[in-house]
Design a protein around this motif. Structure first.
Motif, PDB file in Angstrom:
ATOM      1  N   SER A  32       0.827  -1.209   0.000  1.00 31.38           N
ATOM      2  CA  SER A  32       0.000   0.000   0.000  1.00 31.38           C
ATOM      3  C   SER A  32       0.863   1.261   0.000  1.00 31.38           C
ATOM      4  O   SER A  32       0.502   2.258  -0.622  1.00 31.38           O
ATOM      5  CB  SER A  32      -1.002  -0.008   1.158  1.00 31.38           C
ATOM      6  N   ILE A  33       2.024   1.215   0.671  1.00 33.69           N
ATOM      7  CA  ILE A  33       2.939   2.365   0.617  1.00 33.69           C
ATOM      8  C   ILE A  33       3.426   2.565  -0.825  1.00 33.69           C
ATOM      9  O   ILE A  33       3.460   3.681  -1.338  1.00 33.69           O
ATOM     10  CB  ILE A  33       4.146   2.190   1.567  1.00 33.69           C
ATOM     11  N   SER A  34       3.784   1.463  -1.478  1.00 32.94           N
ATOM     12  CA  SER A  34       4.288   1.557  -2.854  1.00 32.94           C
ATOM     13  C   SER A  34       3.225   2.109  -3.796  1.00 32.94           C
ATOM     14  O   SER A  34       3.518   2.913  -4.685  1.00 32.94           O
ATOM     15  CB  SER A  34       4.725   0.186  -3.372  1.00 32.94           C
ATOM     16  N   ARG A  35       1.985   1.660  -3.592  1.00 29.26           N
ATOM     17  CA  ARG A  35       0.904   2.130  -4.463  1.00 29.26           C
ATOM     18  C   ARG A  35       0.686   3.627  -4.263  1.00 29.26           C
ATOM     19  O   ARG A  35       0.560   4.392  -5.215  1.00 29.26           O
ATOM     20  CB  ARG A  35      -0.381   1.370  -4.177  1.00 29.26           C
ATOM     21  N   LEU A  36       0.672   4.028  -2.994  1.00 27.27           N
ATOM     22  CA  LEU A  36       0.515   5.445  -2.666  1.00 27.27           C
ATOM     23  C   LEU A  36       1.638   6.257  -3.317  1.00 27.27           C
ATOM     24  O   LEU A  36       1.393   7.293  -3.950  1.00 27.27           O
ATOM     25  CB  LEU A  36       0.553   5.599  -1.142  1.00 27.27           C
ATOM     26  N   ALA A  37       2.876   5.766  -3.164  1.00 23.99           N
ATOM     27  CA  ALA A  37       4.028   6.476  -3.734  1.00 23.99           C
ATOM     28  C   ALA A  37       3.897   6.566  -5.249  1.00 23.99           C
ATOM     29  O   ALA A  37       4.123   7.628  -5.834  1.00 23.99           O
ATOM     30  CB  ALA A  37       5.327   5.769  -3.346  1.00 23.99           C
ATOM     31  N   ALA A  38       3.499   5.463  -5.869  1.00 18.57           N
ATOM     32  CA  ALA A  38       3.360   5.449  -7.335  1.00 18.57           C
ATOM     33  C   ALA A  38       2.328   6.481  -7.773  1.00 18.57           C
ATOM     34  O   ALA A  38       2.522   7.185  -8.764  1.00 18.57           O
ATOM     35  CB  ALA A  38       2.975   4.053  -7.820  1.00 18.57           C
ATOM     36  N   GLU A  39       1.235   6.575  -7.018  1.00 24.96           N
ATOM     37  CA  GLU A  39       0.205   7.557  -7.378  1.00 24.96           C
ATOM     38  C   GLU A  39       0.723   8.978  -7.237  1.00 24.96           C
ATOM     39  O   GLU A  39       0.290   9.884  -7.944  1.00 24.96           O
ATOM     40  CB  GLU A  39      -1.056   7.358  -6.530  1.00 24.96           C
ATOM     41  N   LEU A  40       1.662   9.160  -6.298  1.00 28.06           N
ATOM     42  CA  LEU A  40       2.263  10.485  -6.122  1.00 28.06           C
ATOM     43  C   LEU A  40       3.429  10.697  -7.090  1.00 28.06           C
ATOM     44  O   LEU A  40       4.062  11.746  -7.091  1.00 28.06           O
ATOM     45  CB  LEU A  40       2.754  10.654  -4.681  1.00 28.06           C
ATOM     46  N   GLY A  41       3.722   9.674  -7.862  1.00 29.42           N
ATOM     47  CA  GLY A  41       4.794   9.786  -8.855  1.00 29.42           C
ATOM     48  C   GLY A  41       6.192   9.709  -8.260  1.00 29.42           C
ATOM     49  O   GLY A  41       7.149  10.262  -8.805  1.00 29.42           O
ATOM     50  N   ILE A  42       6.337   9.023  -7.127  1.00 25.32           N
ATOM     51  CA  ILE A  42       7.660   8.927  -6.506  1.00 25.32           C
ATOM     52  C   ILE A  42       8.068   7.468  -6.325  1.00 25.32           C
ATOM     53  O   ILE A  42       7.231   6.563  -6.377  1.00 25.32           O
ATOM     54  CB  ILE A  42       7.718   9.687  -5.153  1.00 25.32           C
ATOM     55  N   THR A  43       9.362   7.238  -6.147  1.00 23.81           N
ATOM     56  CA  THR A  43       9.868   5.872  -6.060  1.00 23.81           C
ATOM     57  C   THR A  43       9.922   5.390  -4.612  1.00 23.81           C
ATOM     58  O   THR A  43       9.842   6.191  -3.674  1.00 23.81           O
ATOM     59  CB  THR A  43      11.287   5.777  -6.675  1.00 23.81           C
ATOM     60  N   THR A  44      10.030   4.054  -4.461  1.00 25.78           N
ATOM     61  CA  THR A  44      10.103   3.458  -3.122  1.00 25.78           C
ATOM     62  C   THR A  44      11.317   2.546  -3.043  1.00 25.78           C
ATOM     63  O   THR A  44      11.486   1.656  -3.882  1.00 25.78           O
ATOM     64  CB  THR A  44       8.861   2.586  -2.834  1.00 25.78           C
ATOM     65  N   THR A  45      12.146   2.758  -2.042  1.00 25.18           N
ATOM     66  CA  THR A  45      13.295   1.894  -1.819  1.00 25.18           C
ATOM     67  C   THR A  45      13.045   1.074  -0.563  1.00 25.18           C
ATOM     68  O   THR A  45      12.782   1.644   0.504  1.00 25.18           O
ATOM     69  CB  THR A  45      14.576   2.729  -1.616  1.00 25.18           C
ATOM     70  N   ALA A  46      13.103  -0.260  -0.700  1.00 24.58           N
ATOM     71  CA  ALA A  46      12.977  -1.124   0.473  1.00 24.58           C
ATOM     72  C   ALA A  46      14.351  -1.295   1.096  1.00 24.58           C
ATOM     73  O   ALA A  46      15.309  -1.660   0.413  1.00 24.58           O
ATOM     74  CB  ALA A  46      12.394  -2.478   0.084  1.00 24.58           C
ATOM     75  N   GLU A  47      14.454  -1.014   2.397  1.00 28.27           N
ATOM     76  CA  GLU A  47      15.732  -1.104   3.104  1.00 28.27           C
ATOM     77  C   GLU A  47      15.900  -2.477   3.743  1.00 28.27           C
ATOM     78  O   GLU A  47      14.920  -3.118   4.108  1.00 28.27           O
ATOM     79  CB  GLU A  47      15.774  -0.095   4.257  1.00 28.27           C
ATOM     80  N   GLY A  48      17.126  -2.898   3.923  1.00 28.36           N
ATOM     81  CA  GLY A  48      17.413  -4.116   4.696  1.00 28.36           C
ATOM     82  C   GLY A  48      17.037  -5.405   3.994  1.00 28.36           C
ATOM     83  O   GLY A  48      16.685  -6.392   4.637  1.00 28.36           O
ATOM     84  N   VAL A  49      17.123  -5.425   2.656  1.00 31.15           N
ATOM     85  CA  VAL A  49      16.832  -6.660   1.915  1.00 31.15           C
ATOM     86  C   VAL A  49      18.049  -7.587   1.990  1.00 31.15           C
ATOM     87  O   VAL A  49      19.126  -7.246   1.518  1.00 31.15           O
ATOM     88  CB  VAL A  49      16.469  -6.352   0.447  1.00 31.15           C
ATOM     89  N   GLU A  50      17.856  -8.738   2.633  1.00 31.10           N
ATOM     90  CA  GLU A  50      18.985  -9.643   2.891  1.00 31.10           C
ATOM     91  C   GLU A  50      18.934 -10.926   2.078  1.00 31.10           C
ATOM     92  O   GLU A  50      19.944 -11.618   1.939  1.00 31.10           O
ATOM     93  CB  GLU A  50      19.045  -9.978   4.390  1.00 31.10           C
ATOM     94  N   THR A  51      17.757 -11.290   1.580  1.00 29.38           N
ATOM     95  CA  THR A  51      17.639 -12.561   0.848  1.00 29.38           C
ATOM     96  C   THR A  51      16.945 -12.349  -0.491  1.00 29.38           C
ATOM     97  O   THR A  51      16.212 -11.372  -0.687  1.00 29.38           O
ATOM     98  CB  THR A  51      16.807 -13.592   1.649  1.00 29.38           C
ATOM     99  N   ALA A  52      17.154 -13.331  -1.385  1.00 29.94           N
ATOM    100  CA  ALA A  52      16.516 -13.271  -2.703  1.00 29.94           C
ATOM    101  C   ALA A  52      15.002 -13.336  -2.555  1.00 29.94           C
ATOM    102  O   ALA A  52      14.267 -12.699  -3.312  1.00 29.94           O
ATOM    103  CB  ALA A  52      17.021 -14.420  -3.570  1.00 29.94           C
ATOM    104  N   GLU A  53      14.546 -14.098  -1.558  1.00 35.08           N
ATOM    105  CA  GLU A  53      13.098 -14.200  -1.342  1.00 35.08           C
ATOM    106  C   GLU A  53      12.516 -12.826  -0.960  1.00 35.08           C
ATOM    107  O   GLU A  53      11.467 -12.422  -1.462  1.00 35.08           O
ATOM    108  CB  GLU A  53      12.811 -15.219  -0.238  1.00 35.08           C
ATOM    109  N   GLN A  54      13.223 -12.119  -0.070  1.00 37.25           N
ATOM    110  CA  GLN A  54      12.757 -10.776   0.312  1.00 37.25           C
ATOM    111  C   GLN A  54      12.741  -9.848  -0.897  1.00 37.25           C
ATOM    112  O   GLN A  54      11.824  -9.044  -1.063  1.00 37.25           O
ATOM    113  CB  GLN A  54      13.656 -10.200   1.418  1.00 37.25           C
ATOM    114  N   MET A  55      13.748  -9.983  -1.752  1.00 37.64           N
ATOM    115  CA  MET A  55      13.797  -9.137  -2.946  1.00 37.64           C
ATOM    116  C   MET A  55      12.559  -9.392  -3.812  1.00 37.64           C
ATOM    117  O   MET A  55      11.911  -8.453  -4.282  1.00 37.64           O
ATOM    118  CB  MET A  55      15.061  -9.414  -3.764  1.00 37.64           C
TER     119      MET A  55
END
Ligand code: C2E
Ligand code: MG
Ligand code: MG
Ligand code: MG
Length: 279
Positions: free
Chosen positions: A218-241
């Motif tokens: 929902s954060i990503s969707r909100l950001a996309a609607e505002l025309g901005i990008t989202t960076t997920a922090e602390g991605v440690e595994t391929a599954e999380q990616m």
């Protein structure tokens, strides 16, 4: 028996507290001299754009190697720097190091620098950033400044004006640690951020249940609607990616891609200095 145990426990806490107080005092005393003694170093952590698999930025993260205490975490010494009135100097030093380093990277790689709320109160951030960009030759659009919601919590017109002035220069402004503390979607309305960084608690193994993923989506969707990008922090595994990709995050940062690295190692990671190595 109970009495004896109580005493032991008290002694234990007393000793632990004593250590903490001593450590705190050592940090306060030594931090002022750390820059001059060359004990501080800026590390850089790459950020990957999921759509292209390209490194689009690196976050500058401060490191302090204390001669006796060893490695001290920025989570520990940044608050001390704020308390003893050193954050403006420290922050300017990091900014200068980071911009000087980035001026030499491929032009597609930006540099992200964390700003503390205290820097807005105790220094003219706009002037400092302008001076550093001019001195290092880094184009403004290749600099990103990361602030947390606590900067906006000050709710001061001067802070908002400073952020607008920075953005007017072409500098990107990111909202860091989104989803933690007091942050709420309303902060996205107070200022037109360029990027939202989703806190690692939503990404980590503990946080990676279905509900956390829903929040990220929902954060990503909100950001996309505002025309901005989202960076997920602390991605440690391929599954999380993959989960972050499914949730429509645009970028990721974390140990999976790379830990924060000293500049030399970062340059090698970016494919620079290869001819020097071959020689
Ligand atoms: P931050 O800005 O949210 O930075 C991200 C933190 O997550 C960094 O911790 C980074 O090393 C860590 N991290 C990166 N990838 C992973 C991962 O895959 N797993 C886990 N568990 N952690 C990961 P670090 O370097 O200890 O910095 C902590 C905080 O200290 C930063 O949080 C930032 O708020 C502050 N900080 C660091 N450098 C500076 C600085 O130059 N100025 C200011 N004002 N604050 C700084
Ligand atoms: Mg940050
Ligand atoms: Mg963060
Ligand atoms: Mg943080």
């Amino acid at each position: 028996k109970a009495k004896g145990e109580g005493r032991g426990t008290f002694r234990f806490f007393e000793a632990a507290l004593g250590n903490q107080v001593r450590m705190q005092r050592a940090i306060e005393l030594d931090l002022r001299e750390a820059i001059g003694k060359g004990e501080l170093e800026v590390y850089y952590q790459p950020q990957l754009e999921l759509a292209t698999n390209a490194i689009r930025g690196c976050e500058a993260l401060l490191r302090w190697r204390h001669p006796r205490l060893g490695f001290v975490s920025p989570a520990q010494f940044i608050p001390v720097a704020e308390k003893i009135g050193l954050i403006a100097r420290l922050g300017e030093w990091v900014l200068r190091e980071a911009c000087r380093a980035a001026a030499d990277w491929p032009v597609s790689v930006r540099v992200a620098v964390n700003l503390s709320p205290a820097q807005f109160r105790t220094s003219d951030v706009v002037q400092v950033v302008g001076d550093v960009l001019a001195a290092t030759g880094l184009p403004a659009r290749r600099l990103e400044l990361e602030i947390t919601e606590s900067v906006l919590l000050q709710d001061s017109p001067q802070v908002i004006a400073a952020l607008h002035a920075l953005r007017g220069m072409g500098v990107g402004i990111s909202l860091d640690d989104f989803g933690t503390g007091y942050s709420s979607p309303s902060y996205l309305l107070r200022f037109p951020f360029d990027k939202v960084k989703i806190d690692k608690c939503f990404v980590s193994a503990d946080g990676m249940d279905a509900r956390a993923i829903s929040v990220v989506r929902s954060i990503s969707r909100l950001a996309a609607e505002l025309g901005i990008t989202t960076t997920a922090e602390g991605v440690e595994t391929a599954e999380q990616m993959e989960r972050m990709r499914d949730a429509h995050c645009t970028d990721i940062q974390g140990f999976l891609i790379s830990p924060p690295r000293p500049l030399r190692e970062l340059r090698r990671f970016l494919g620079m200095d290869l001819e020097a190595e071959a020689a």
